[in-house]
Each structure stands twice: as C-alpha cells, then as structure tokens.
Motif scaffolding. Sequence first.
Motif, PDB file in Angstrom:
ATOM      1  N   THR A  76     -36.569 169.824  50.823  1.00 13.41           N
ATOM      2  CA  THR A  76     -36.063 168.457  50.734  1.00 13.41           C
ATOM      3  C   THR A  76     -35.276 168.305  49.436  1.00 13.41           C
ATOM      4  O   THR A  76     -35.875 168.245  48.360  1.00 13.41           O
ATOM      5  N   PRO A  77     -33.940 168.267  49.488  1.00 15.60           N
ATOM      6  CA  PRO A  77     -33.142 168.145  48.261  1.00 15.60           C
ATOM      7  C   PRO A  77     -33.585 166.929  47.443  1.00 15.60           C
ATOM      8  O   PRO A  77     -33.635 165.810  47.954  1.00 15.60           O
ATOM      9  N   ALA A  78     -33.942 167.159  46.199  1.00  9.12           N
ATOM     10  CA  ALA A  78     -34.477 166.077  45.382  1.00  9.12           C
ATOM     11  C   ALA A  78     -34.146 166.301  43.916  1.00  9.12           C
ATOM     12  O   ALA A  78     -33.904 167.444  43.487  1.00  9.12           O
ATOM     13  N   LEU A  79     -34.132 165.214  43.151  1.00 11.73           N
ATOM     14  CA  LEU A  79     -33.933 165.308  41.701  1.00 11.73           C
ATOM     15  C   LEU A  79     -34.667 164.163  41.029  1.00 11.73           C
ATOM     16  O   LEU A  79     -35.000 163.162  41.678  1.00 11.73           O
ATOM     17  N   PHE A  80     -34.929 164.322  39.749  1.00 13.22           N
ATOM     18  CA  PHE A  80     -35.580 163.276  38.965  1.00 13.22           C
ATOM     19  C   PHE A  80     -34.543 162.592  38.097  1.00 13.22           C
ATOM     20  O   PHE A  80     -33.704 163.250  37.470  1.00 13.22           O
ATOM     21  N   VAL A  81     -34.585 161.267  38.047  1.00 14.18           N
ATOM     22  CA  VAL A  81     -33.713 160.494  37.164  1.00 14.18           C
ATOM     23  C   VAL A  81     -34.590 159.597  36.293  1.00 14.18           C
ATOM     24  O   VAL A  81     -35.418 158.832  36.815  1.00 14.18           O
ATOM     25  N   HIS A  82     -34.410 159.707  34.999  1.00 15.48           N
ATOM     26  CA  HIS A  82     -35.180 158.861  34.077  1.00 15.48           C
ATOM     27  C   HIS A  82     -34.639 157.436  34.177  1.00 15.48           C
ATOM     28  O   HIS A  82     -33.427 157.215  34.078  1.00 15.48           O
ATOM     29  N   PRO A  83     -35.506 156.438  34.372  1.00 13.24           N
ATOM     30  CA  PRO A  83     -35.012 155.070  34.593  1.00 13.24           C
ATOM     31  C   PRO A  83     -34.238 154.489  33.411  1.00 13.24           C
ATOM     32  O   PRO A  83     -33.276 153.746  33.608  1.00 13.24           O
ATOM     33  N   ALA A  84     -34.640 154.831  32.194  1.00 14.57           N
ATOM     34  CA  ALA A  84     -33.908 154.313  31.036  1.00 14.57           C
ATOM     35  C   ALA A  84     -32.519 154.924  30.953  1.00 14.57           C
ATOM     36  O   ALA A  84     -31.526 154.234  30.665  1.00 14.57           O
ATOM     37  N   GLU A  85     -32.419 156.217  31.229  1.00 13.98           N
ATOM     38  CA  GLU A  85     -31.115 156.876  31.231  1.00 13.98           C
ATOM     39  C   GLU A  85     -30.274 156.377  32.401  1.00 13.98           C
ATOM     40  O   GLU A  85     -29.045 156.276  32.299  1.00 13.98           O
ATOM     41  N   ALA A  86     -30.945 156.064  33.518  1.00 14.83           N
ATOM     42  CA  ALA A  86     -30.221 155.554  34.688  1.00 14.83           C
ATOM     43  C   ALA A  86     -29.506 154.253  34.361  1.00 14.83           C
ATOM     44  O   ALA A  86     -28.393 153.995  34.823  1.00 14.83           O
ATOM     45  N   ALA A  87     -30.143 153.429  33.524  1.00 18.87           N
ATOM     46  CA  ALA A  87     -29.554 152.148  33.147  1.00 18.87           C
ATOM     47  C   ALA A  87     -28.360 152.313  32.224  1.00 18.87           C
ATOM     48  O   ALA A  87     -27.618 151.356  31.971  1.00 18.87           O
ATOM     49  N   HIS A  88     -28.171 153.533  31.733  1.00 21.73           N
ATOM     50  CA  HIS A  88     -27.054 153.802  30.808  1.00 21.73           C
ATOM     51  C   HIS A  88     -26.137 154.895  31.341  1.00 21.73           C
ATOM     52  O   HIS A  88     -25.599 155.692  30.576  1.00 21.73           O
ATOM     53  N   GLY A  89     -25.970 154.924  32.649  1.00 20.01           N
ATOM     54  CA  GLY A  89     -24.977 155.831  33.222  1.00 20.01           C
ATOM     55  C   GLY A  89     -25.474 156.792  34.274  1.00 20.01           C
ATOM     56  O   GLY A  89     -24.733 157.162  35.183  1.00 20.01           O
ATOM     57  N   ASP A  90     -26.753 157.209  34.165  1.00 16.99           N
ATOM     58  CA  ASP A  90     -27.248 158.207  35.120  1.00 16.99           C
ATOM     59  C   ASP A  90     -27.436 157.661  36.526  1.00 16.99           C
ATOM     60  O   ASP A  90     -27.665 158.420  37.470  1.00 16.99           O
ATOM     61  N   LEU A  91     -27.329 156.342  36.669  1.00 18.87           N
ATOM     62  CA  LEU A  91     -27.425 155.756  38.001  1.00 18.87           C
ATOM     63  C   LEU A  91     -26.257 156.217  38.880  1.00 18.87           C
ATOM     64  O   LEU A  91     -26.299 156.101  40.106  1.00 18.87           O
ATOM     65  N   GLY A  92     -25.243 156.761  38.232  1.00 25.23           N
ATOM     66  CA  GLY A  92     -24.114 157.319  38.976  1.00 25.23           C
ATOM     67  C   GLY A  92     -24.496 158.517  39.819  1.00 25.23           C
ATOM     68  O   GLY A  92     -23.734 158.941  40.692  1.00 25.23           O
ATOM     69  N   MET A  93     -25.672 159.090  39.563  1.00 23.29           N
ATOM     70  CA  MET A  93     -26.152 160.208  40.379  1.00 23.29           C
ATOM     71  C   MET A  93     -26.629 159.745  41.753  1.00 23.29           C
ATOM     72  O   MET A  93     -26.772 160.553  42.659  1.00 23.29           O
ATOM     73  N   VAL A  94     -26.913 158.450  41.879  1.00 23.77           N
ATOM     74  CA  VAL A  94     -27.505 157.923  43.108  1.00 23.77           C
ATOM     75  C   VAL A  94     -26.405 157.413  44.031  1.00 23.77           C
ATOM     76  O   VAL A  94     -25.472 156.741  43.603  1.00 23.77           O
ATOM     77  N   THR A  95     -26.535 157.729  45.327  1.00 18.27           N
ATOM     78  CA  THR A  95     -25.569 157.272  46.326  1.00 18.27           C
ATOM     79  C   THR A  95     -26.281 156.467  47.403  1.00 18.27           C
ATOM     80  O   THR A  95     -27.521 156.451  47.494  1.00 18.27           O
ATOM     81  N   ALA A  96     -25.501 155.827  48.243  1.00 17.80           N
ATOM     82  CA  ALA A  96     -26.059 155.024  49.335  1.00 17.80           C
ATOM     83  C   ALA A  96     -26.819 155.870  50.341  1.00 17.80           C
ATOM     84  O   ALA A  96     -27.674 155.356  51.077  1.00 17.80           O
ATOM     85  N   ASP A  97     -26.518 157.158  50.389  1.00 11.58           N
ATOM     86  CA  ASP A  97     -27.184 158.047  51.348  1.00 11.58           C
ATOM     87  C   ASP A  97     -28.539 158.522  50.850  1.00 11.58           C
ATOM     88  O   ASP A  97     -29.295 159.152  51.593  1.00 11.58           O
ATOM     89  N   ASP A  98     -28.862 158.250  49.596  1.00  8.20           N
ATOM     90  CA  ASP A  98     -30.096 158.763  49.007  1.00  8.20           C
ATOM     91  C   ASP A  98     -31.294 157.859  49.296  1.00  8.20           C
ATOM     92  O   ASP A  98     -31.146 156.670  49.589  1.00  8.20           O
ATOM     93  N   ALA A  99     -32.478 158.449  49.202  1.00  6.18           N
ATOM     94  CA  ALA A  99     -33.729 157.694  49.217  1.00  6.18           C
ATOM     95  C   ALA A  99     -34.271 157.699  47.793  1.00  6.18           C
ATOM     96  O   ALA A  99     -34.219 158.725  47.114  1.00  6.18           O
ATOM     97  N   PHE A 100     -34.786 156.569  47.335  1.00  5.54           N
ATOM     98  CA  PHE A 100     -35.208 156.422  45.948  1.00  5.54           C
ATOM     99  C   PHE A 100     -36.713 156.187  45.904  1.00  5.54           C
ATOM    100  O   PHE A 100     -37.222 155.221  46.490  1.00  5.54           O
TER     101      PHE A 100
END
Length: 329
Positions: A76-100
Amino acid sequence: MLKVFDAKTALRLARDTLQNEADAINALNARLANDDSVVQAISLLLNCSGRVVVSGIGKSGHIGRKIAATLASTGTPALFVHPAEAAHGDLGMVTADDAFIAISYSGESAELMTILPVVKRMGSKVIAITGKPGSSLASIADVHLNVAVEKEACPMNLAPTTSTTVTLALGDALAVALLDLRGFKEEDFARSHPGGALGRRLLTHVRDVMRSGDAVPRVSADVKLTEALLEITQKGMGMTAIVDADGKPVGVFTDGDLRRMIDKVQDFSKVIIGDVMHANPRSIAPEKMAVDAVAVMEQYRINQMLVTDADGKLVGALHIHDLTRAKVI
C-alpha cells in the motif's frame, strides 16, 4: 533521587505494563466485533487511487511513521507527513486521490486541526484514529477509529504507553488486511526489501551466483584421474564435472571421492575418471531460485551442484560458498 533497586518490584511493573497493554489490545479486538469502522477504513484504503498519507505529532507521530512504513512495505503506497511541516508547505505532497490518516489520542491536536480542513477541501478522504469519539478530529473525519484505552501503563496515567501500543496494533491490522486483499506475496515483499535477507533469498537466481565459462571444472569421461585432479585444483571448486561429447554432464568427482579412494587404489596414474565418477549428478536450472539450490544441497548433504540448461548441457556450477557469499544462506 533514585530509589533503592528492588528486583521484584521492577519485574512486577514490567509484567503489569505488558498485561495492561495486552488487555487493551484484547478490548479493542472485542469492541471491533460490533463496530464496522475498521471495515469502512479498509475499504477506503483499498479503493484509494493515490497514496495513504499518515500524520500525527509527538508520540502519535512516531507511531504514524511506523504505520506508514508498514503499509508501504506491504503493498500500500504510503508516506508520513509531519502536521507542522504540512502547514508550511509539505501539504503540497497531498492530492485529492490520497487517503489521509490523522492520529491524535485526544482528537484535538492543533497542528492536525489546522491542516485537516484544507485536506478535506482538496477532496482527500480522512481516517481519524483517536481515543475520543466526540473529539473535533473524529467529527471532521470520514471514518473514525476508536482506540480508547481504560488507562495508560504509566503509573501516573500520563505518558502515552498503552494508547500508542493499541494504535500501532490497529495500524498493523489495517496493513495485514490490505496485504491479503491485494494478493501481496512473498516475492512482492522481497521486491520492497531488496537489501534485506528475505529479498536476497527470494530475488537471487542460480544464474546470478553460479560460476560459468572457463571457471566451471569439466573433463571428458575418458581422461585419467590425474588430469581430472589437475582440473579440480585449477578451478578451486573441490570437484569436476564429467561431460559427454555434447557437453552434458554424465558424472561428478569430488575431493571427498579422492579421499575415499586413497586406501583402495595403488596407482592413480592408471585410473580413468569415468570408472570412478558418481553418475547422474544433481543439477539445477539457471532460472531457478538460489534458495532452491540451497534446499537440494542440504537435502543431499552436498557442497557443489551442477547447473544445466533446458537441453541438459552444463552451463555452470555452484559451490556452497558461492551461496554464502551472496548471503542467500
């Protein structure tokens, strides 16, 4: 100030911790029998056309990293995103096709609640793992997985211990269910772990480790034993194959065979190799897995093995040391 060490107390606390966490996992297991949320989560993840993005902060983040790693290594293709980093740009890793998958025992993690509305607006489905069904995180999620525990193993009921163990176990449960539903096999696991022992065992073929060409000792059946011994010495495999005119092996002669002959033969110069060879030697095809060669060697207690092609011609040879060097054993 350190307390005086008491072995009995230490052992009791250690065992109490294990029992507490085991009881909590059993309680979750029983609770899920009347809760279809896990089935919903598995269905959502199975039908996700993108990746599974896992996020959490603090101890939940550490657990989230492990869950993401387990999912990724089991199909199952998966990755970890730190929520604080996500709020400062890493949210760009997430797409509409993803499950969170958002993990927070309290369900009120400020860092997660900052980014989840954006994730939802993007179109990603959200699975929340919390211990509070009435929390903000649970209410915003498409699926909520309840990992509530009666108490933490920590004597002060403060440090995340039992709750993180239960969350980790639930992550494993999701991964294993998905693994089976995807038809994930040992070979698939090996491809995601090529550097590991299992990867080497399941991805290494005989052709990858066999000796070939001039490195393979071979003589014809009509040569003298002394000539065969010279071939054995030069090629350093402790044996030689005996082949016919078509290059097909008809026998094998090893160092062990020579030692067993010492007391029986007076003049080695007169012995013809074809008269003392072992006929019908064990062989394996080059496309076979190297681990299969190991199994045959162990079964018949041999250290060398010939490799033959589809026509039965000698194309290579294996020594047990070749398999050891390749870390197949």
